[in-house]
Write an enzyme that holds these catalytic residues in place. Structure first.
Site, mmCIF file in Angstrom:
data_model
loop_
_atom_site.group_PDB
_atom_site.id
_atom_site.type_symbol
_atom_site.label_atom_id
_atom_site.label_comp_id
_atom_site.label_asym_id
_atom_site.label_seq_id
_atom_site.Cartn_x
_atom_site.Cartn_y
_atom_site.Cartn_z
ATOM 1 C CB CYS A 1 -31.606 -2.938 -6.621
ATOM 2 S SG CYS A 1 -31.812 -0.949 -5.725
ATOM 3 C CG HIS B 1 -0.370 0.394 2.813
ATOM 4 N ND1 HIS B 1 -0.014 -1.032 3.241
ATOM 5 C CD2 HIS B 1 -0.376 1.010 3.443
ATOM 6 C CE1 HIS B 1 0.349 -0.622 4.465
ATOM 7 N NE2 HIS B 1 0.554 0.625 4.622
#
Length: 185
Positions: free
Chosen positions: A161, A76
């Site tokens: 959805c 990272h």
């Protein structure tokens, strides 16, 4: 050379990741390098073989695979140093909350926490209308903006959805135009 780091999270809008990467690679083809960080839940929404071969993909397991002992690179940190621009598209409600509250429990959130605030971090929220309209969402977006991060606002449309309303990730062309504004001189 411009190094663009693309983060994607567990929003269904991650299905647009291949198109985003393809469009970024054509901005300055010989001068743009793309790396992708995909959260565990983001991996549900795309196939790695659909991502152009020139883009490297990193997952949470890669964070631990490169580190063995003191002195080894920390992924990272290396990604945050490598990138000139970090764009998180889509940024789901869960990861928005994590970043706004300083949590760093995966490769993407650790990279965001290690991000040099003098470089652009662009975020593209994407979530269901009910989640987007929750008061916490506005507060968390305001927190990121107060740190100098740049929001590419959501749009209104019929979501996967079936609900219609605000919360959909901005169109890929809009996101690419914002990124282009940072890399094309």
């Amino acid at each position: 050379m411009v190094n663009v780091l693309v983060g994607c999270t567990g929003s269904v809008a991650t299905i647009k990741l291949p198109l985003l990467v393809q469009n970024l690679l054509v901005l300055k083809p010989s001068e743009t390098k793309i790396r992708v960080i995909a959260t565990e839940h983001a991996n549900h929404f795309f196939n790695e073989e659909d991502i152009p071969a020139d883009a490297e993909i990193f997952n949470d397991s890669d964070e631990w695979a490169v580190w063995d002992k003191r002195g080894d690179p920390v992924l990272h940190i290396e990604l945050s140093k490598w990138a000139d621009i970090f764009v998180i598209a889509p940024l789901d409600a869960n990861t928005l909350a994590k970043i706004a509250n300083g949590l760093c429990d995966n490769l993407l959130t650790c990279t965001a926490r290690a991000w040099d605030l003098s470089k652009p971090l662009i975020f593209c929220p994407a979530m269901n209308t009910k989640m987007y309209q929750h008061p916490l969402t506005a507060a968390q977006i305001s927190t990121l903006i107060s740190w100098g991060y740049q929001e590419v606002p959501v749009i209104e449309k019929t979501l996967i959805c079936g609900d219609t309303g605000t919360g959909a990730m901005a169109e890929i062309d809009t996101i690419v135009a914002v990124i282009k504004g940072h890399i094309v001189t």
